[in-house]
Structure formats: structure tokens, C-alpha cells
Design a protein around this motif. Sequence first.
Motif, PDB file in Angstrom:
ATOM      1  N   PHE A   1     -94.992  11.574 -30.413  1.00 35.86           N
ATOM      2  CA  PHE A   1     -94.550  10.188 -30.335  1.00 35.86           C
ATOM      3  C   PHE A   1     -95.384   9.318 -31.268  1.00 35.86           C
ATOM      4  CE2 PHE A   1     -92.111  10.436 -26.422  1.00 35.86           C
ATOM      5  CZ  PHE A   1     -92.713  11.467 -25.717  1.00 35.86           C
TER       6      PHE A   1
ATOM      7  N   GLN B   1     -96.503   5.353 -31.010  1.00 38.34           N
ATOM      8  CA  GLN B   1     -96.449   4.171 -30.151  1.00 38.34           C
ATOM      9  C   GLN B   1     -96.704   2.944 -31.012  1.00 38.34           C
ATOM     10  OE1 GLN B   1     -99.322   3.789 -26.864  1.00 38.34           O
ATOM     11  NE2 GLN B   1     -97.648   2.995 -25.605  1.00 38.34           N
TER      12      GLN B   1
ATOM     13  N   HIS C   1     -96.972  -1.365 -31.762  1.00 40.93           N
ATOM     14  CA  HIS C   1     -97.896  -2.376 -31.237  1.00 40.93           C
ATOM     15  C   HIS C   1     -97.396  -2.996 -29.938  1.00 40.93           C
ATOM     16  CE1 HIS C   1     -94.980  -4.765 -33.493  1.00 40.93           C
ATOM     17  NE2 HIS C   1     -95.319  -5.783 -32.741  1.00 40.93           N
ATOM     18  N   ARG C   2     -96.097  -2.849 -29.637  1.00 37.67           N
ATOM     19  CA  ARG C   2     -95.561  -3.371 -28.382  1.00 37.67           C
ATOM     20  C   ARG C   2     -95.637  -2.340 -27.253  1.00 37.67           C
ATOM     21  NH1 ARG C   2     -90.244  -7.103 -29.557  1.00 37.67           N
ATOM     22  NH2 ARG C   2     -91.244  -8.508 -31.018  1.00 37.67           N
ATOM     23  N   GLY C   3     -96.091  -1.153 -27.583  1.00 35.63           N
ATOM     24  CA  GLY C   3     -96.187  -0.120 -26.569  1.00 35.63           C
ATOM     25  C   GLY C   3     -95.001   0.816 -26.521  1.00 35.63           C
ATOM     26  N   ARG C   4     -93.996   0.542 -27.304  1.00 37.52           N
ATOM     27  CA  ARG C   4     -92.789   1.367 -27.289  1.00 37.52           C
ATOM     28  C   ARG C   4     -93.102   2.752 -27.824  1.00 37.52           C
ATOM     29  NH1 ARG C   4     -86.988   0.864 -27.576  1.00 37.52           N
ATOM     30  NH2 ARG C   4     -86.367   2.965 -27.000  1.00 37.52           N
ATOM     31  N   LEU C   5     -92.668   3.759 -27.084  1.00 35.96           N
ATOM     32  CA  LEU C   5     -92.876   5.148 -27.511  1.00 35.96           C
ATOM     33  C   LEU C   5     -91.650   5.611 -28.280  1.00 35.96           C
ATOM     34  CD1 LEU C   5     -94.454   6.953 -24.447  1.00 35.96           C
ATOM     35  CD2 LEU C   5     -95.501   6.627 -26.668  1.00 35.96           C
TER      36      LEU C   5
ATOM     37  N   PHE D   1     -99.161  10.314 -30.320  1.00 27.98           N
ATOM     38  CA  PHE D   1     -99.480  11.162 -29.178  1.00 27.98           C
ATOM     39  C   PHE D   1     -98.692  12.456 -29.258  1.00 27.98           C
ATOM     40  CE2 PHE D   1    -101.894   8.364 -26.480  1.00 27.98           C
ATOM     41  CZ  PHE D   1    -101.442   7.094 -26.749  1.00 27.98           C
TER      42      PHE D   1
END
Lengths: 109, 114
Positions: free
Chosen positions: A35, A37, A39-43, A86
Amino acid sequence: GMPVEQNPPALSLYEGADSGLRCNFSTTMKSVQWFQQNHRGRLITLFYLAQGTKENGRLKSTFNSKERYSTLHIKDAQLEDSGTYFCAARGTNAYKVIFGKGTHLHVLP
Amino acid sequence: AQTIHQWPVAEIKAVGSPLSLGCTIKGKSSPNLYWYWQATGGTLQQLFYSITVGQVESVVQLNLSASRPKDDQFILSTEKLLLSHSGFYLCAWSLRTNNNQAPLFGEGTRLSVL
């Protein structure tokens, strides 16, 4: 040790450079996912592999279950490749996914 | 249309207050559902998974509970929040009929406990 060991923890690359990330597994895994990720946390799923090698544009990933590792290779790095990468692996329990600690990638102009 | 929807997008809560986070899956029959938590700057830890309505398995104990009241809904909750609950919560789904499918993630809920 940790079931999923990801290296390096952080990486800085200049635009246009190539590099690779690696995950080693302490036990036999059935599949691996990579993955990015943002800056907004979206994977964002980059790859899902049960075996072998997959390529998508400038990205290439390999999973070797027998040798217990997976790699993600980035070619010709671009600024938008910056982020945290990740790997995540599944073992004999298909419902449990174990993440590596991530690689913080910074692409420099 | 988005398959997986999480709510709320973000929450700021006081220590000791209750919490309820929701996740809904649209258009998929009997999905496997998952909850993950990510501390700021950290990795993702799987908290729970559910294969069917009413059945939830715990993976990591963080003083949180999960329930699956409907086939398309997964709820994460606690009666009393701790400071350590702050972070990013992600819901994911996969097809029950295909254990080779990678879990697909929602947009997440960012929780700040003060």
C-alpha cells in the motif's frame, strides 16, 4: 521476532532515481499486499500477490513465499511517490492481516 | 458509488466519554469485515474481524468492542475512551467467497481523545 519486518524505515530519493523496499516474514505467508498511504491517511492498494511478480507502470513487486520475503521496486521516482509504504501479509489464518512498520519515502526535486 | 463508507470522518472526544464508529458496505452480500487502528506515525494493527452477522473475533485488545448488527454494518465502540485510543481507524472488507481477495479499505475516521 516481528512477523513482518519492513526495511528501510525511511528513504530519501532524488527524482528519477530507482530504489527498493523489502519485507521479510518470520513465518510462511500466503499472500502479501503493498500500500501507499497518502497524507490524508487513505490506503491505496498497489499490489496484491499470492506468488510471483507483478508490474504496474514504474512499480514492480515480488513475493517469494518459500524464501519468506516480498519486495517493492520503484523506478524513476517522482515527487508524487512521496508517502508511507506498507506491506501487509496473510498467513494461515485468512482473516488476519499483519502490517509492516512502514517506509516513509521522501522524493526530493 | 463507493462500496465502503465510514462515519464520522473525524471526532474529537473527551477522555472517559463513549465512542461509536460505523462502517457500512454497499452492494456486497455477506462480506468479511475488519477494523484496524493506526497510532499517529505508526503502523496499522488489526483489531477485529467478522465473517458473519453477530460474530466478531478480537485480534488485539485495546479496551474496544466491535459488533456486527447487520450483514452490511460493522460498529466499533467503547464506553470509556482513553487517551491511547487517539489515532486513525480504518474499516475494510473482502468477499467471503474469495479468501484470496485482498481487503479493501475505507477512508478512515480520525479520532482525537483529549
